[in-house]
Design an enzyme around this catalytic site. Structure first.
Site, mmCIF file in Angstrom:
data_model
loop_
_atom_site.group_PDB
_atom_site.id
_atom_site.type_symbol
_atom_site.label_atom_id
_atom_site.label_comp_id
_atom_site.label_asym_id
_atom_site.label_seq_id
_atom_site.Cartn_x
_atom_site.Cartn_y
_atom_site.Cartn_z
ATOM 1 N N SER A 2 4.265 1.747 8.600
ATOM 2 C CA SER A 2 4.017 0.803 7.509
ATOM 3 C C SER A 2 5.279 0.457 6.740
ATOM 4 O O SER A 2 6.086 1.316 6.427
ATOM 5 C CB SER A 2 2.992 1.359 6.535
ATOM 6 O OG SER A 2 1.715 1.347 7.078
ATOM 7 N N SER A 7 1.857 -4.085 7.913
ATOM 8 C CA SER A 7 0.730 -3.740 7.053
ATOM 9 C C SER A 7 -0.227 -2.766 7.732
ATOM 10 O O SER A 7 -0.534 -1.715 7.178
ATOM 11 C CB SER A 7 -0.024 -5.010 6.645
ATOM 12 O OG SER A 7 -1.220 -4.712 5.958
ATOM 13 N N GLY A 18 2.650 5.667 10.173
ATOM 14 C CA GLY A 18 4.037 6.020 9.910
ATOM 15 C C GLY A 18 4.963 4.834 10.004
ATOM 16 O O GLY A 18 6.116 4.895 9.589
ATOM 17 N N HIS A 48 0.829 -1.204 0.000
ATOM 18 C CA HIS A 48 0.000 0.000 0.000
ATOM 19 C C HIS A 48 0.866 1.258 0.000
ATOM 20 O O HIS A 48 0.398 2.326 -0.415
ATOM 21 C CB HIS A 48 -1.000 -0.006 1.171
ATOM 22 C CG HIS A 48 -0.411 0.158 2.531
ATOM 23 N ND1 HIS A 48 -0.044 -0.903 3.320
ATOM 24 C CD2 HIS A 48 -0.145 1.260 3.266
ATOM 25 C CE1 HIS A 48 0.404 -0.463 4.483
ATOM 26 N NE2 HIS A 48 0.363 0.855 4.473
#
Length: 368
Positions: A328, A343, A326, A226
């Site tokens: 991820s 995730s 922040g 993502h």
């Protein structure tokens, strides 16, 4: 979860050292005192977390860290050898292997191998069928479905933020599946979290570096999908791929000239990552991210499907380690063993893409 930088873009550093999941400078690995594979700071963090969370002595916590890697390998070996006669397994409170079995004869074989055997009612196939049935119901945002081998059940977690007509159908399906499924009510939303290691920035967005890898002499970073789907150019190099939703992994070409295989611990030291492996329920783990930095916890569930607002992501690892926006993309690890890529997060939980799938998908290997 991806953190958006409000009103300004974070400046890229002119000289960056990428340390497995983190941007850091001048970091060297410190050997763990008496715990093979663990940097001192990582062992201290894990021991402090276990002492606080589980109420055990530091000496007992240290012994768990010394034990659990071999225990996880034992579980894998027994599962491979005994096949569908076992129904998963986990590490107990002392870090020792427990194998779920379906009959007394298999239990004797497990005990002869030095592991504990637990007779259970449901086979792996029965639980997989129950999970598949739940996932066939139209997805409800802020819910998750995962396997809990400790109770030999599939767990449906329903957040207080989950609403809509499909929720009633989901709960009705869970009831129809009987004791194969346990419904768990939780608070808050299930959101993407861009974390792990020090920050990487691009397009007004902040994530964290995942694992430094290479292929054909070129360095790459495996990160959260993502993140790489949202940003084409980072301060460390361009995005080269993204698999999200369904999966949550992506690839960044590292153009900084620095990509050691280590995780920043945010105190001037690092943890070397020398291998990767599947996570095991009950395993004590660590996470490094640019928001929450180094945190510790344990693996709660595997094969978890999380229904984010952006779409469902499947086969995730669930832990109780702290993670926030922040973080991820950052590293989930157990000492020197890499486990996953950050995730997202729920209320008191965090979710990770298994790193092995990303390495295989892109044909890259961990950097030494």
């Amino acid at each position: 979860m991806r953190k958006i930088v409000n009103g300004r873009r974070l400046a890229a550093r002119s000289a960056i050292t990428l340390v497995a999941g983190v941007l850091t400078a001048g970091i060297t690995a410190a050997p763990a005192a008496g715990i093979e594979g663990y940097a001192t700071e990582v062992a201290q963090s894990a021991i402090a977390d276990m002492s606080t969370r589980e109420g055990i002595s530091p000496a007992a916590a240290a012994e768990i860290l010394r034990t659990q890697d071999a225990s996880a390998r034992t579980l894998g070996q027994l599962s491979d050898r005994l096949g569908d006669r076992v129904a998963g397994g986990y590490l107990d409170a002392n870090g020792k292997p427990v194998v779920n079995v379906l009959d007394a004869a298999t239990a004797e074989q497990v005990r002869a191998s030095g592991a504990e055997a637990k007779l259970v009612r449901h086979s792996s196939q029965a639980l997989a069928s129950a999970q598949s049935t739940l996932e066939s119901v139209p997805a409800v945002t802020h819910t998750s479905v995962g396997l809990d081998p400790k109770t030999n059940q599939v767990v449906l977690s329903v957040s207080s933020a989950a609403k809509g007509g499909d929720l009633a159908a989901l709960l009705r399906t869970a009831r129809q599946l009987g004791d194969r499924v346990r419904v768990e009510r939780v608070t808050g939303e299930m959101t993407l979290a861009i974390l792990n290691g020090e920050a990487i920035t691009g397009g007004g967005t902040r994530c964290s570096v995942g694992f430094n890898t290479n292929k054909g002499g070129q360095n790459y970073i495996v990160d959260a999908g993502h993140c790489t789907r949202a940003v084409s150019q980072w301060n460390v190099g361009p995005s080269q791929g993204a698999s999200f939703p369904t999966n949550d992994y992506g690839l960044i070409r590292n153009t900084t000239g620095s990509a050691p295989g280590a995780v920043s611990l945010y105190n001037g030291s690092s943890q070397k990552i020398s291998s990767h492996a599947p996570a095991t329920v009950g395993q004590r783990i660590q996470k490094s991210g640019s928001t929450t930095r180094l945190t510790s916890g344990s693996v709660q569930r595997l094969n978890v499907t999380v229904n984010y607002s952006e779409g469902a992501v499947r086969e995730l690892i669930q832990t109780n380690a702290l993670a926030n926006p922040g973080d991820s993309g950052g590293c989930l690890f157990a000492g020197s063993v890499g486990l996953g890529i950050t995730s997202g997060k729920g209320s008191g939980t965090s979710y990770y893409q298994p790193v092995a799938e990303a390495l295989t998908a892109y044909g890259v290997t961990l950097n030494p």
